[in-house]
Design a protein around this motif. Structure first.
Motif, short mmCIF file in Angstrom:
data_model
loop_
_atom_site.label_atom_id
_atom_site.label_comp_id
_atom_site.label_asym_id
_atom_site.label_seq_id
_atom_site.Cartn_x
_atom_site.Cartn_y
_atom_site.Cartn_z
N MET A 27 -30.74 -2.98 49.00
CA MET A 27 -31.92 -2.75 49.85
C MET A 27 -32.52 -4.07 50.32
SD MET A 27 -33.81 0.51 48.09
CE MET A 27 -33.47 -0.04 46.42
N ARG A 235 -18.85 0.14 51.48
CA ARG A 235 -19.80 1.21 51.78
C ARG A 235 -19.40 1.84 53.11
NH1 ARG A 235 -26.25 1.78 50.85
NH2 ARG A 235 -25.46 2.34 48.81
N LEU A 305 -30.75 10.14 47.86
CA LEU A 305 -31.66 11.09 47.20
C LEU A 305 -31.21 11.50 45.81
CD1 LEU A 305 -33.06 13.25 50.12
CD2 LEU A 305 -34.26 11.56 48.71
N ILE A 306 -30.93 10.50 45.01
CA ILE A 306 -30.71 10.73 43.58
C ILE A 306 -32.02 10.28 42.93
CG2 ILE A 306 -29.36 10.00 41.56
CD1 ILE A 306 -27.06 9.73 43.88
C1 LIG Z 1 -36.02 -0.76 52.16
C2 LIG Z 1 -34.59 -0.34 52.30
C3 LIG Z 1 -33.62 -1.29 52.59
C4 LIG Z 1 -32.27 -0.93 52.67
N1 LIG Z 1 -31.32 -1.90 52.86
C5 LIG Z 1 -30.01 -1.58 52.79
C6 LIG Z 1 -29.01 -2.59 52.78
O1 LIG Z 1 -29.28 -3.79 52.75
N2 LIG Z 1 -27.72 -2.18 52.76
C7 LIG Z 1 -27.36 -0.85 52.70
O2 LIG Z 1 -26.17 -0.54 52.68
N3 LIG Z 1 -28.29 0.11 52.65
C8 LIG Z 1 -29.60 -0.21 52.66
N4 LIG Z 1 -30.54 0.77 52.51
C9 LIG Z 1 -30.09 2.14 52.17
C10 LIG Z 1 -30.09 2.34 50.64
O3 LIG Z 1 -29.20 1.44 49.98
C11 LIG Z 1 -29.70 3.77 50.26
O4 LIG Z 1 -28.36 3.99 50.62
C12 LIG Z 1 -30.58 4.80 50.94
O5 LIG Z 1 -31.95 4.46 50.82
C13 LIG Z 1 -30.35 6.20 50.35
O6 LIG Z 1 -30.53 6.19 48.94
P1 LIG Z 1 -31.93 6.66 48.26
O7 LIG Z 1 -32.18 8.08 48.72
O8 LIG Z 1 -31.68 6.58 46.77
O9 LIG Z 1 -33.00 5.73 48.73
C14 LIG Z 1 -31.89 0.43 52.47
C15 LIG Z 1 -32.87 1.38 52.21
C16 LIG Z 1 -34.21 1.02 52.11
C17 LIG Z 1 -35.24 2.08 51.76
#
Ligand SMILES: Cc1cc2nc3c(=O)[nH]c(=O)nc-3n(C[C@H](O)[C@H](O)[C@H](O)COP(=O)(O)O)c2cc1C
Length: 356
Positions: A27, A235, A305-306
């Motif tokens: 993130m 990814r 969404l885990i």
């Molecule tokens: C603030 C933020 C920054 C993110 N930056 C990246 C990133 O650098 N690389 C990536 O592949 N996904 C990024 N994502 C996506 C997350 O890694 C993740 O795949 C997505 O939020 C879904 O998972 P979650 O429901 O557990 O949040 C980002 C998401 C958020 C909220």
């Protein structure tokens, strides 16, 4: 009773043993001073998630070239000068027993926008006169309101492949255990693969075989630059979920080709090829594609969404071999320790025992 036992078993990836299967999803923190070097923010942020029980901490998307950043505040590994700052971060993650991973990325048409908390964030382009740069991509199709990218020439593609390899060598020099290539979310690798973003008529576009060419060349160059004992993750989206976009039939073939090229694990994430693409609003929305992707021969992980212990129980091992937790771990660095549900004195750091 929810039993998440399988999620807490180690996972062997080549010569790296990951202590559990609940990992921090990459993130972006948009928190460098512009140099691409990790700051104290990164140190505090990532060490907290490692203390919180993530067996693998995936450092956010780290740019392979300055013009491949999303914003001017992204992390980078395009210069040897950035290696010591990453080494400090790796040491901090290791010091509390987690595996240190880094996601390497090229933003392509999603580059040169504002940080999320300024102006319209990812929707506001930063032009060269405001310190930005001109994005490049396989075709001249912009992402939302960002700049129309310049179509890449052969020489651009070859240079970017080499930049991925050079960043990988620096990731090794910094001590990272795992590299992940960012091939989802509408970044450069994803735009080469998707027929909605790649309209080229040359060897880089058209049939799936041609659209896979750039991603597979990146994988080959990175695998050659990365030690044999270290695992490589990619990814990728399971599908674009858009009319005329990537289908699961295509991504299944792609995943098999990735595995054959030396990718150890596929990390399923939402496509988000366009700003209005469906992101998935149900728990485990990417993990549900896991069984299909396992046919590739690679291990499979997923984010999306885990947010509860029950999701871990449903995901590991039936759907995937590991999960990546994103926003739930932004809200609470100790999410894994809480989800595990052990008596705190059995699992939390000794320094915190007097809190219980
Ligand atoms: C603030 C933020 C920054 C993110 N930056 C990246 C990133 O650098 N690389 C990536 O592949 N996904 C990024 N994502 C996506 C997350 O890694 C993740 O795949 C997505 O939020 C879904 O998972 P979650 O429901 O557990 O949040 C980002 C998401 C958020 C909220």
């Amino acid at each position: 009773m929810v039993t998440t036992a399988a999620a807490w078993t180690p996972l062997e990836l080549r010569e790296v043993s990951v202590p559990n299967r609940v990992w921090l999803s990459p993130m972006c923190q948009y928190s460098t001073d512009g140099s691409g070097v990790p700051t104290d923010w990164h140190l505090g942020h990532y060490i907290s998630r490692a203390v919180g029980g993530a067996g693998l901490v995936m450092v956010e998307c780290t740019a392979i070239a300055p013009e491949m950043r999303t914003t001017g505040r992204d992390l980078g590994l395009w210069s040897d000068d950035q290696v010591p700052g990453h080494a400090r971060l790796v040491d901090a993650i290791h010091s509390v027993g987690a595996v240190a991973a880094v996601q390497l990325g090229a933003a392509g048409r999603k580059s040169s926008h504002d940080v999320p908390w300024e102006n319209r964030g990812q929707r506001s382009a930063v032009p060269p006169e405001r310190g930005g740069w001109q994005p490049i991509a396989p075709s001249t199709i912009p992402f939302a309101d960002l700049a129309v990218p310049t179509e890449m020439a052969d020489a651009d593609a070859e240079r970017v492949v080499e930049q991925f390899a050079a960043a990988t060598r620096r990731a090794h020099a910094a001590g990272y255990d795992v590299v992940e290539l960012h091939g989802a979310n509408g970044y450069l690798i994803h735009t080469f693969l998707s027929p909605l973003a790649n309209l080229r008529g040359d060897r880089w576009g058209g049939a799936l075989e041609n659209r896979m060419r750039f991603p597979l060349e990146v994988v080959a160059a990175v695998r050659a630059a990365w030690p044999d004992g270290k695992p490589l993750l990619v990814r990728m989206p399971a599908a674009d979920l858009l009319e005329g976009g990537l289908t699961t039939d295509e991504t299944t073939v792609y995943a098999s080709r990735m595995a054959a090229a030396g990718v150890d694990m596929i990390d399923l994430a939402s496509g988000v090829l366009t700003h209005d693409a469906p992101r998935g609003d149900e728990p485990l929305h990417n993990a549900r594609f896991g069984p299909q992707m396992r046919a590739s021969g690679a291990l499979v992980a997923a984010s999306g969404l885990i947010t509860e212990a029950a999701h871990l129980e449903a995901a590991v091992p039936d759907l995937v071999d590991a999960v990546l937790v994103g926003r739930a771990m932004l809200r609470d660095p100790y999410w894994p320790l809480r989800a595990r549900g052990l008596e705190p004195r059995q699992s939390w750091p000794v320094q915190y025992h007097r809190a219980f």
